[in-house]
Scaffold this motif. Structure first.
Motif, PDB file in Angstrom:
ATOM      1  N   LEU A  28      88.020  34.139  29.952  1.00 43.65           N
ATOM      2  CA  LEU A  28      88.215  35.339  29.132  1.00 43.65           C
ATOM      3  C   LEU A  28      87.685  35.139  27.720  1.00 43.65           C
ATOM      4  O   LEU A  28      87.172  36.060  27.098  1.00 43.65           O
ATOM      5  N   LEU A  29      87.788  33.909  27.219  1.00 42.24           N
ATOM      6  CA  LEU A  29      87.315  33.631  25.864  1.00 42.24           C
ATOM      7  C   LEU A  29      85.797  33.706  25.757  1.00 42.24           C
ATOM      8  O   LEU A  29      85.251  33.766  24.657  1.00 42.24           O
ATOM      9  N   ASP A  30      85.099  33.708  26.901  1.00 45.01           N
ATOM     10  CA  ASP A  30      83.643  33.848  26.893  1.00 45.01           C
ATOM     11  C   ASP A  30      83.193  35.283  26.648  1.00 45.01           C
ATOM     12  O   ASP A  30      82.033  35.525  26.340  1.00 45.01           O
ATOM     13  N   CYS A  31      84.115  36.248  26.797  1.00 41.19           N
ATOM     14  CA  CYS A  31      83.774  37.650  26.535  1.00 41.19           C
ATOM     15  C   CYS A  31      83.580  37.841  25.032  1.00 41.19           C
ATOM     16  O   CYS A  31      84.306  37.253  24.224  1.00 41.19           O
ATOM     17  N   GLN A  32      82.630  38.660  24.668  1.00 40.62           N
ATOM     18  CA  GLN A  32      82.306  38.876  23.266  1.00 40.62           C
ATOM     19  C   GLN A  32      83.509  39.371  22.480  1.00 40.62           C
ATOM     20  O   GLN A  32      84.160  40.342  22.859  1.00 40.62           O
ATOM     21  N   GLY A  33      83.824  38.685  21.381  1.00 47.36           N
ATOM     22  CA  GLY A  33      84.872  39.113  20.468  1.00 47.36           C
ATOM     23  C   GLY A  33      86.269  38.633  20.803  1.00 47.36           C
ATOM     24  O   GLY A  33      87.178  38.769  19.994  1.00 47.36           O
TER      25      GLY A  33
END
Length: 120
Positions: free
Chosen positions: A11-16
């Motif tokens: 999830l932390l790979d998603c932008q922002g």
């Protein structure tokens, strides 16, 4: 690393996205977390907020099927996605996103995809 921990990390790979946690929708117990803890509300508070909104909707419209909650502040977006399970209470996926670097519509779609994959 557990599958849940890896899913939270992705999830932390998603932008922002600066932080994400998975919370029991009834008890407020935190099942998983990754990112900057200070960016998120307390797990129990997220659970209480979802319950209050669901109760208000039930009184106002007769509908109780809450899907997600989006809260926008001057600095952040907070997305809370209800993750249904076959057995047991639903979970809440709570995600904090930096407002200046996030396309909210795209982020919502990506987070929904992640939520569906949690128990696939």
């Amino acid at each position: 690393m557990s599958e849940l921990a890896m899913a939270m990390r992705r999830l932390l790979d998603c932008q922002g996205v600066s932080a994400a946690m998975l919370v029991d929708g009834t008890t407020g117990l935190e099942y998983g977390f990754d990112g900057d803890r200070s960016a998120l509300p307390r797990a129990a508070d997220s659970c209480d907020d979802a319950r209050r909104i669901s109760d208000t909707l039930e009184v106002a419209t007769g509908e109780v099927e809450l899907e997600n909650i989006t809260v926008t502040t001057t600095q952040c977006h907070y997305l809370t996605r209800v993750v249904p399970r076959e057995r047991g209470d639903s979970l809440l996926l709570v995600v904090a996103l930096a407002r200046e670097s996030t396309n909210l519509a795209l982020a919502t779609r990506q987070i929904d995809d992640h939520a569906r994959q949690l128990f696939a």
